[in-house]
Design a protein around this motif. Structure first.
Motif, mmCIF file in Angstrom:
data_model
loop_
_atom_site.group_PDB
_atom_site.id
_atom_site.type_symbol
_atom_site.label_atom_id
_atom_site.label_comp_id
_atom_site.label_asym_id
_atom_site.label_seq_id
_atom_site.Cartn_x
_atom_site.Cartn_y
_atom_site.Cartn_z
ATOM 1 N N THR A 277 -0.550 19.882 -5.530
ATOM 2 C CA THR A 277 0.430 18.807 -5.687
ATOM 3 C C THR A 277 -0.163 17.484 -5.219
ATOM 4 O OG1 THR A 277 1.332 19.182 -3.475
ATOM 5 C CG2 THR A 277 2.429 20.319 -5.317
ATOM 6 N N ILE A 278 0.492 16.413 -5.653
ATOM 7 C CA ILE A 278 0.224 15.072 -5.148
ATOM 8 C C ILE A 278 1.532 14.590 -4.541
ATOM 9 C CG2 ILE A 278 -0.465 12.723 -5.704
ATOM 10 C CD1 ILE A 278 -1.844 13.872 -8.208
ATOM 11 N N ALA A 279 1.477 14.143 -3.286
ATOM 12 C CA ALA A 279 2.696 13.731 -2.588
ATOM 13 C C ALA A 279 2.573 12.283 -2.118
ATOM 14 C CB ALA A 279 2.950 14.642 -1.394
ATOM 15 N N SER A 280 3.715 11.590 -2.158
ATOM 16 C CA SER A 280 3.820 10.231 -1.622
ATOM 17 C C SER A 280 5.206 10.091 -1.019
ATOM 18 C CB SER A 280 3.611 9.186 -2.724
ATOM 19 O OG SER A 280 4.740 9.128 -3.576
ATOM 20 N N GLN A 281 5.523 8.889 -0.532
ATOM 21 C CA GLN A 281 6.856 8.667 0.012
ATOM 22 C C GLN A 281 7.925 8.763 -1.085
ATOM 23 O OE1 GLN A 281 4.114 6.721 0.205
ATOM 24 N NE2 GLN A 281 4.619 4.607 0.657
ATOM 25 N N MET A 282 7.509 8.766 -2.349
ATOM 26 C CA MET A 282 8.452 8.857 -3.468
ATOM 27 C C MET A 282 8.688 10.297 -3.918
ATOM 28 S SD MET A 282 6.966 5.557 -5.512
ATOM 29 C CE MET A 282 7.863 5.904 -6.994
ATOM 30 N N GLU B 134 6.956 14.528 -4.646
ATOM 31 C CA GLU B 134 5.802 15.381 -4.897
ATOM 32 C C GLU B 134 5.723 15.738 -6.373
ATOM 33 O OE1 GLU B 134 4.679 18.221 -1.528
ATOM 34 O OE2 GLU B 134 5.347 19.554 -3.133
ATOM 35 N N ILE B 135 4.494 15.772 -6.916
ATOM 36 C CA ILE B 135 4.267 16.075 -8.334
ATOM 37 C C ILE B 135 3.280 17.231 -8.403
ATOM 38 C CG2 ILE B 135 3.361 15.197 -10.514
ATOM 39 C CD1 ILE B 135 3.947 12.367 -9.448
ATOM 40 N N PRO B 136 3.583 18.286 -9.199
ATOM 41 C CA PRO B 136 2.633 19.397 -9.329
ATOM 42 C C PRO B 136 1.485 19.053 -10.283
ATOM 43 C CG PRO B 136 4.586 19.831 -10.649
ATOM 44 C CD PRO B 136 4.848 18.545 -9.892
ATOM 45 N N LEU B 137 0.317 19.619 -9.997
ATOM 46 C CA LEU B 137 -0.827 19.472 -10.887
ATOM 47 C C LEU B 137 -0.689 20.447 -12.049
ATOM 48 C CD1 LEU B 137 -3.766 19.361 -8.313
ATOM 49 C CD2 LEU B 137 -2.404 17.477 -9.198
ATOM 50 N N GLU B 138 -1.221 20.054 -13.200
ATOM 51 C CA GLU B 138 -1.194 20.900 -14.392
ATOM 52 C C GLU B 138 -2.595 20.977 -14.977
ATOM 53 O OE1 GLU B 138 1.523 18.821 -16.947
ATOM 54 O OE2 GLU B 138 3.246 19.215 -15.663
ATOM 55 N N GLU C 32 0.819 -1.201 0.000
ATOM 56 C CA GLU C 32 0.000 0.000 0.000
ATOM 57 C C GLU C 32 0.857 1.256 0.000
ATOM 58 O OE1 GLU C 32 -2.772 -0.185 3.262
ATOM 59 O OE2 GLU C 32 -4.164 -1.366 2.044
ATOM 60 N N MET C 33 0.347 2.282 -0.707
ATOM 61 C CA MET C 33 1.037 3.570 -0.761
ATOM 62 C C MET C 33 0.022 4.665 -0.450
ATOM 63 S SD MET C 33 3.279 5.505 -3.745
ATOM 64 C CE MET C 33 2.464 4.656 -5.040
ATOM 65 N N GLU C 34 0.363 5.522 0.497
ATOM 66 C CA GLU C 34 -0.513 6.632 0.844
ATOM 67 C C GLU C 34 -0.189 7.827 -0.042
ATOM 68 O OE1 GLU C 34 -0.495 9.263 4.629
ATOM 69 O OE2 GLU C 34 -1.920 7.610 5.001
ATOM 70 N N LEU C 35 -1.241 8.425 -0.607
ATOM 71 C CA LEU C 35 -1.096 9.635 -1.412
ATOM 72 C C LEU C 35 -1.778 10.788 -0.692
ATOM 73 C CD1 LEU C 35 -1.997 8.293 -4.970
ATOM 74 C CD2 LEU C 35 0.280 8.649 -4.019
ATOM 75 N N THR C 36 -1.135 11.952 -0.718
ATOM 76 C CA THR C 36 -1.703 13.159 -0.140
ATOM 77 C C THR C 36 -1.853 14.190 -1.247
ATOM 78 O OG1 THR C 36 -0.603 12.688 1.958
ATOM 79 C CG2 THR C 36 -1.446 14.923 1.632
ATOM 80 N N PHE C 37 -3.058 14.691 -1.402
ATOM 81 C CA PHE C 37 -3.375 15.678 -2.428
ATOM 82 C C PHE C 37 -3.562 17.026 -1.746
ATOM 83 C CE2 PHE C 37 -4.552 11.596 -3.926
ATOM 84 C CZ PHE C 37 -4.480 11.613 -5.310
ATOM 85 N N PHE D 28 -1.153 15.431 -14.465
ATOM 86 C CA PHE D 28 0.198 15.520 -13.925
ATOM 87 C C PHE D 28 1.102 14.675 -14.804
ATOM 88 C CE2 PHE D 28 -1.424 11.969 -11.299
ATOM 89 C CZ PHE D 28 -0.435 11.012 -11.499
ATOM 90 N N ALA D 29 2.375 15.050 -14.820
ATOM 91 C CA ALA D 29 3.356 14.354 -15.656
ATOM 92 C C ALA D 29 4.274 13.524 -14.773
ATOM 93 C CB ALA D 29 4.166 15.359 -16.463
ATOM 94 N N ILE D 30 4.492 12.280 -15.213
ATOM 95 C CA ILE D 30 5.404 11.392 -14.505
ATOM 96 C C ILE D 30 6.118 10.525 -15.540
ATOM 97 C CG2 ILE D 30 3.601 9.677 -14.053
ATOM 98 C CD1 ILE D 30 5.030 9.109 -11.376
ATOM 99 N N GLN D 31 7.427 10.508 -15.472
ATOM 100 C CA GLN D 31 8.256 9.719 -16.386
ATOM 101 C C GLN D 31 7.838 9.915 -17.850
ATOM 102 O OE1 GLN D 31 7.932 5.715 -14.898
ATOM 103 N NE2 GLN D 31 9.273 6.130 -13.165
#
Length: 116
Positions: free
Chosen positions: A57-62, A64-68, A40-45, A81-84
């Motif tokens: 933003t969206i944050a996890s233990q990995m 933070e990613i900004p919203l677009e 399980e991974m907790e996400l915080t928005f 949001f952009a990831i990889q």
């Protein structure tokens, strides 16, 4: 001012206040937990709404990613949001003042407001 004009003015003001009230404020901190291959991974928005524009933003233990491209229309909202080198689009809906439903091509999430 005659009664008819006064009635129309009152009706217009009531409609204007109802549409302002219908604009749900999702500003604040929200959480969800997702099941993944490593558990399980907790996400915080963190959402902030101003004049129909959604940022945050969206944050996890990995990290933070900004919203677009965020926007809010009534009780519905959307953002990317952009990831990889991949863009993930999300649409959401206010279920209650403390619960949101967010959908993307990766599935559906229920977010719960964090009271601070």
């Amino acid at each position: 001012m005659n009664f008819k004009k006064l009635s129309v003015l009152c009706f217009a003001l009531i409609l204007a206040s109802m549409s302002a009230y219908a604009q749900s404020d999702i500003t604040g901190k929200w959480k969800t937990t997702l099941a993944g291959p490593q558990g399980e991974m907790e996400l915080t928005f963190y959402y902030k709404v101003a004049d129909g524009v959604l940022t945050g933003t969206i944050a996890s233990q990995m990290g933070e990613i900004p919203l677009e491209k965020g926007k809010v229309e009534g009780n519905k909202f959307s953002y990317d949001f952009a990831i990889q080198d991949m863009t993930v689009s999300h649409t959401g809906e206010v279920i209650s003042k403390d619960e949101l439903k967010v959908v993307s091509q990766r599935g559906e999430m229920k977010l719960t407001r964090v009271k601070e």
